[in-house]
Design an enzyme around this catalytic site. Structure first.
Site, mmCIF file in Angstrom:
data_model
loop_
_atom_site.group_PDB
_atom_site.id
_atom_site.type_symbol
_atom_site.label_atom_id
_atom_site.label_comp_id
_atom_site.label_asym_id
_atom_site.label_seq_id
_atom_site.Cartn_x
_atom_site.Cartn_y
_atom_site.Cartn_z
ATOM 1 N N ASP A 1 0.829 -1.212 0.000
ATOM 2 C CA ASP A 1 0.000 0.000 0.000
ATOM 3 C C ASP A 1 0.857 1.253 0.000
ATOM 4 O O ASP A 1 2.025 1.235 0.395
ATOM 5 C CB ASP A 1 -0.948 0.023 1.198
ATOM 6 C CG ASP A 1 -0.218 0.100 2.537
ATOM 7 O OD1 ASP A 1 0.780 -0.639 2.710
ATOM 8 O OD2 ASP A 1 -0.633 0.884 3.409
ATOM 9 N N GLU B 1 0.052 -1.209 5.627
ATOM 10 C CA GLU B 1 1.098 -0.789 6.560
ATOM 11 C C GLU B 1 0.943 0.676 6.926
ATOM 12 O O GLU B 1 1.171 1.070 8.071
ATOM 13 C CB GLU B 1 2.484 -1.035 5.936
ATOM 14 C CG GLU B 1 3.653 -0.834 6.890
ATOM 15 C CD GLU B 1 4.240 0.577 6.863
ATOM 16 O OE1 GLU B 1 5.151 0.852 7.658
ATOM 17 O OE2 GLU B 1 3.781 1.409 6.046
#
EC number: 3.4.11.4
Length: 409
Positions: free
Chosen positions: A80, A173
């Site tokens: 991400d 994350e």
């Protein structure tokens, strides 16, 4: 370094921004697209034990090519990108043989300037990959993803001795959720490295202790003309709370090992207001003291309010400093430092003024310091990465695998 740049450019073309405040993991569909692509590429590369969990954690194994009591080690990156700035329609610029001075970011007034970012002076002659000024780049952490994938290809295609190499790619994350669903036992590594750092040579095993503070303020709104003794302005209470927070202990006034209080958002009306802070400190005792300070401020400002008006404060720990777990296994850092020196890189041990998946994983039984990626200025339009830095990261990953094998033979 076959296909390193090609991989990176492909990965950043996919919008994988994570989204805070979403219960599902991964928080966005775009992350699934990259995870499925990586799964396909791992299969084509010939890795084994490839799994993609319902929570978006992709794991795979490159089997050992030598005999011996060699520990299985891992490399981890997240797919991400930050929700802080747009990651849609990323249009990278490639600046070859950087000669200094400002770099125009797309068409317009945006520039990447060594005046604002002096590190550019150290990168003369290198190939820089920048944004076009409209989005972030996504080197955090797609540079790490591309580097791990390229290192696997190097190990797969060359007679370099190595034990079992475990790799994992995690979601969310940037919003602090990905590692919570990481199955350390299934992963099967004795230790691992996240590839999620910055400039060449960075090796990080200290990070902030982190907590979030959510404050809800309930006031009382009446007509301003008849408000005396009756109105309780929630916005005024919010202002008083922030005025009590030490102004010289903010992100913009601290560095190195200094902690901070950060007012990340504030919204409201006379009747109701909300504030969101994050608290950070490397020292555990100071971290706990900062949390107590926020509670004391809320009590002080809320003292004497009408029973129908109140201040509600909720503090939630996010992650802790992994130093206390990593230092129990000094060989993990020794191998990484030796690998860097063998690649003609001077290791730079520095604290992470932030967190990584490795911080949470270290407390879940998987010691996990952080390696550099070659990227800079994450989470914004000035983000960039150097191709040479990415190549160095690949070399270090490969060398770590080789050194670990030599220790076990």
């Amino acid at each position: 370094m076959d296909k390193l740049l090609e991989r990176f450019l492909h990965y950043v073309s996919l919008d994988t921004q994570s989204k805070s405040g979403v219960r599902q993991v991964p928080s966005t569909e775009g992350q699934w697209k990259l995870l499925r692509l990586l799964k396909q590429q791992l299969e084509e590369m010939g890795l084994v034990n490839i799994t993609l969990s319902e929570k978006g954690t992709l794991m795979a194994t490159l089997p050992a090519n030598v005999e011996g009591d060699i520990p299985a080690i891992g490399f981890i990156s997240h797919v991400d990108t930050s929700p802080d700035f747009s990651g849609k329609n990323v249009n990278p610029q490639i600046v070859e043989n950087y000669r200094g001075g400002d770099i125009a970011l797309g068409i317009g007034d945006e520039v990447l300037s060594p005046v604002m970012f002096p590190v550019l002076h150290q990168l003369l002659g290198q190939t820089l990959i920048t944004t076009d000024g409209k989005t972030l780049l996504g080197a955090d952490d797609k540079a790490g993803v591309a580097e791990i994938m390229t290192a696997l290809a190097v190990l797969k295609g060359n007679p370099i001795p190595h034990g079992d190499i475990k790799v994992a790619f995690t979601p969310d994350e940037e919003v602090g959720k990905g590692a919570k669903h990481f199955d350390v036992e299934e992963f099967g590594a004795q230790w691992a490295y996240t590839v999620d750092g910055g400039g060449v040579g960075e090796l990080e095993f200290e990070n902030f202790n982190a907590a979030s503070v959510n404050i809800k303020i309930v006031g009382n709104n009446v007509h301003p003309g008849t408000a005396k003794g009756v109105m309780v302005n929630a916005l005024s209470l919010a202002a008083r709370i922030h005025a009590e927070v030490p102004a010289d202990e903010a992100p913009e006034t601290t560095e190195g090992y200094e902690g901070f209080y950060h007012l990340a958002s504030m919204k409201g009306t006379v009747d109701r207001a909300e504030m969101h802070y994050i608290i950070r400190d490397f020292d555990r005792k100071q971290f706990e003291a900062r949390k107590r300070k926020m509670m004391e401020i809320a009590k002080k400002v809320g003292k004497g309010l009408h029973p129908d008006c109140y201040i509600e404060l909720v503090i939630e720990d996010s992650y802790y400093n992994m130093r206390e777990k990593v230092v129990e296994h000094p060989h993990i850092l020794d191998i990484a430092q030796q690998a860097m020196r063998d690649c003609h890189i001077t290791p730079e041990m520095k604290p992470i003024r932030g967190g990584t998946d490795g911080a949470q994983l270290s407390f879940m039984g998987l010691p996990c310091p952080n390696l550099f990626t070659g990227g800079y200025n994450y989470h914004g339009k000035h983000e960039f990465v150097t191709l040479e830095g990415m190549e160095k990261a690949v070399q270090v990953i490969v060398r770590i695998a080789e050194l670990t094998a030599k220790r076990g033979q």
